[in-house]
Design an enzyme around this catalytic site. Structure first.
Site, PDB file in Angstrom:
ATOM      1  N   ASP A 123       5.055 -21.890  13.758  1.00  0.00           N
ATOM      2  CA  ASP A 123       6.325 -21.215  13.968  1.00  0.00           C
ATOM      3  C   ASP A 123       6.504 -21.027  15.474  1.00  0.00           C
ATOM      4  O   ASP A 123       5.554 -21.202  16.250  1.00  0.00           O
ATOM      5  CB  ASP A 123       6.301 -19.867  13.234  1.00  0.00           C
ATOM      6  CG  ASP A 123       7.589 -19.097  13.387  1.00  0.00           C
ATOM      7  OD1 ASP A 123       8.660 -19.712  13.290  1.00  0.00           O
ATOM      8  OD2 ASP A 123       7.518 -17.870  13.601  1.00  0.00           O
ATOM      9  N   ASP A 168       9.170 -18.394  17.349  1.00  0.00           N
ATOM     10  CA  ASP A 168       9.388 -17.001  17.733  1.00  0.00           C
ATOM     11  C   ASP A 168       8.231 -16.140  17.236  1.00  0.00           C
ATOM     12  O   ASP A 168       7.932 -16.102  16.046  1.00  0.00           O
ATOM     13  CB  ASP A 168      10.693 -16.471  17.136  1.00  0.00           C
ATOM     14  CG  ASP A 168      11.922 -17.117  17.746  1.00  0.00           C
ATOM     15  OD1 ASP A 168      12.000 -17.174  18.981  1.00  0.00           O
ATOM     16  OD2 ASP A 168      12.795 -17.570  16.987  1.00  0.00           O
TER      17      ASP A 168
END
Length: 345
Positions: free
Chosen positions: A22, A24
Site C-alpha cells: 500500500d 499512504d
C-alpha cells in the site's frame, strides 16, 4: 505450539516472490516518505517483484510512479502501480459497454482510466449517464456529490444506473494528520439516495486479483497500514499480510482486530521485513514473543515481561487475546500493552 507460531529464523519476506505494498501510511504520508520505507522496499526489490496497490483514486499510475521515483524508489514504472480506478474499470466493463457516458465524481486519476477504457466522461446528471463512478480527490465537494445523487435517484433494481466506488476508506493519512477519505464522500451520496455502491478497491477482491495477475505472483506478501481495508482485503483474497504501524491503525486496533482482519505479521516499521520474525510460544496461559510475555487470567491481561522491544509486546498481546476467541471489550488491558511507541508525527 500456537496457531500463531512462526519459525524463529524466518523473516516476513522468506519464500515471498512479490511484495505488494500500500502507499499512504506505508511508503509515505502526504508528499514525504515514512522513515525506513524507501530503503527497506528497495532492498526487498533486489530479489523479488515489487508492486504497489493504492485505493487513492486522485492520481494516475504514472503520477504515482513519478512520485515514488522522486522519493528514491528509482526503478518504479507506471505498470508497477495498481490503482482502484483500474479495478473499477473491471467492474464497469461488466455492467456498461465502452463508449457509454459515465458521470465521474473524482479527479484526474479516475477520469484518465475512464477515457483510456473508452468511456465518455461527464460531470452532470443532465447528460443521462449510464453509470456513476466515484473516487477520491481533494477538490470533490457538494456540487459533484449532488450531481451523483441526482443521477442515482432511481434504485438499480427499478431500472436505475450502476454506481461503482473506487474504495470506501473512511480516512486517509496526510502529513498533518488523519483526514476524511472516500468512504465519507460515498456515505454522503448513500445518505441522499439510500443506495449502496459496488466497491472495486480494498477490501474487495478486484484490486488484489488485478495485482496478482499483473505481477505473476505465486507467493505474494501484502503490506498495509489499515486493518479494515488492507488486511481484511488481503485475507479475503488469500494473501499473507503484514500490518505496519506507521499509518492509520495503532497497537490498540491490533489487539481488537476481528478474525476477518488479522495480519500474518505485525511490524513497527518496514525495517522489520528483513529481520527474523520471532516465534510465538504458548506455555499454559502465558504467550511469549521474543523477550515479551503476556498472561491471560479470565478478564485480565497481565504483562509478565515487557521485554526489550515494544513491537514484541504488541505481538504477544495480540496473539494471546486473539487465541481466546473473545472480543477485546471482554478484557481489562494494561495501558502499557496498547501504548503507542510507534507513533509518527
Amino acid at each position: 505450539m500456537s496457531l500463531f507460531s512462526r519459525r524463529a529464523e524466518r523473516t516476513p519476506l522468506d519464500g515471498v516472490d512479490a511484495v505488494l505494498a500500500d502507499l499512504d501510511g506505508v511508503v509515505y504520508a502526504g508528499p514525504g516518505p515514512l522513515p525506513y520505507a524507501v530503503e527497506s522496499l528497495t532492498r526487498a526489490a533486489d530479489t523479488r517483484r515489487l508492486g504497489y496497490i493504492t485505493n487513492n483514486a486522485s492520481r494516475r499510475d504514472s503520477a504515482v510512479a513519478e512520485h515514488l521515483r522522486e522519493l528514491g524508489l528509482t526503478a518504479t514504472q507506471p505498470d508497477d502501480v495498481v490503482t482502484s480506478p483500474q479495478a473499477a474499470m473491471r467492474l464497469l466493463r461488466e455492467r456498461v459497454e465502452p463508449g457509454a457516458t459515465v458521470l465521474v465524481v473524482g479527479g484526474d486519476g479516475l477520469v484518465y482510466e475512464l477515457e483510456k477504457a473508452g468511456y465518455r466522461v461527464t460531470r452532470s446528471a443532465d447528460d443521462v449517464p449510464a453509470a456513476v463512478v466515484q473516487g477520491f480527490a481533494q477538490d470533490v465537494g457538494w456540487l459533484q456529490l449532488a450531481e451523483a445523487s441526482y443521477a442515482l435517484a432511481l434504485p438499480e433494481d427499478e431500472g436505475g444506473i450502476p454506481w461503482i466506488a473506487t474504495n470506501t476508506d473512511w480516512t486517509i493519512p496526510q502529513a498533518r494528520g488523519i483526514a476524511p477519505g472516500n468512504g465519507t464522500l460515498v456515505s454522503a451520496v448513500h445518505t441522499a439516495v439510500g443506495r449502496l455502491a459496488v466497491v472495486a478497491g480494498k477490501p474487495e477482491r478486484p484490486i488484489f486479483d488485478e495485482a496478482v495477475a499483473r505481477f505473476g505472483a505465486r507467493h505474494p506478501l501484502f503490506i498495509g497500514d489499515r486493518l479494515d481495508t488492507d488486511i481484511a482485503g488481503a485475507q479475503a483474497a488469500g494473501i499473507p499480510s503484514a500490518l505496519v504501524l506507521t499509518g492509520v491503525d495503532r497497537p490498540k486496533h491490533v489487539l481488537a482486530a476481528p478474525t476477518t482482519s488479522r495480519p500474518t505479521f505485525i511490524l513497527g516499521d518496514l525495517r522489520e521485513l528483513h529481520e527474523p520474525y520471532p516465534e510465538t510460544v504458548v506455555q499454559g496461559d502465558v504467550t511469549t514473543v521474543g523477550t515479551a510475555s503476556v498472561r491471560i487470567d479470565g478478564p485480565d491481561v497481565h504483562i509478565v515481561r515487557a521485554g526489550d522491544r515494544p513491537i514484541d509486546l504488541v505481538r504477544a498481546g495480540a496473539a494471546a487475546i486473539w487465541a481466546t476467541g473473545r472480543a477485546i471489550y471482554g478484557f481489562r488491558v494494561p495501558e502499557q500493552l496498547y501504548a503507542d511507541p510507534f507513533h509518527r508525527p
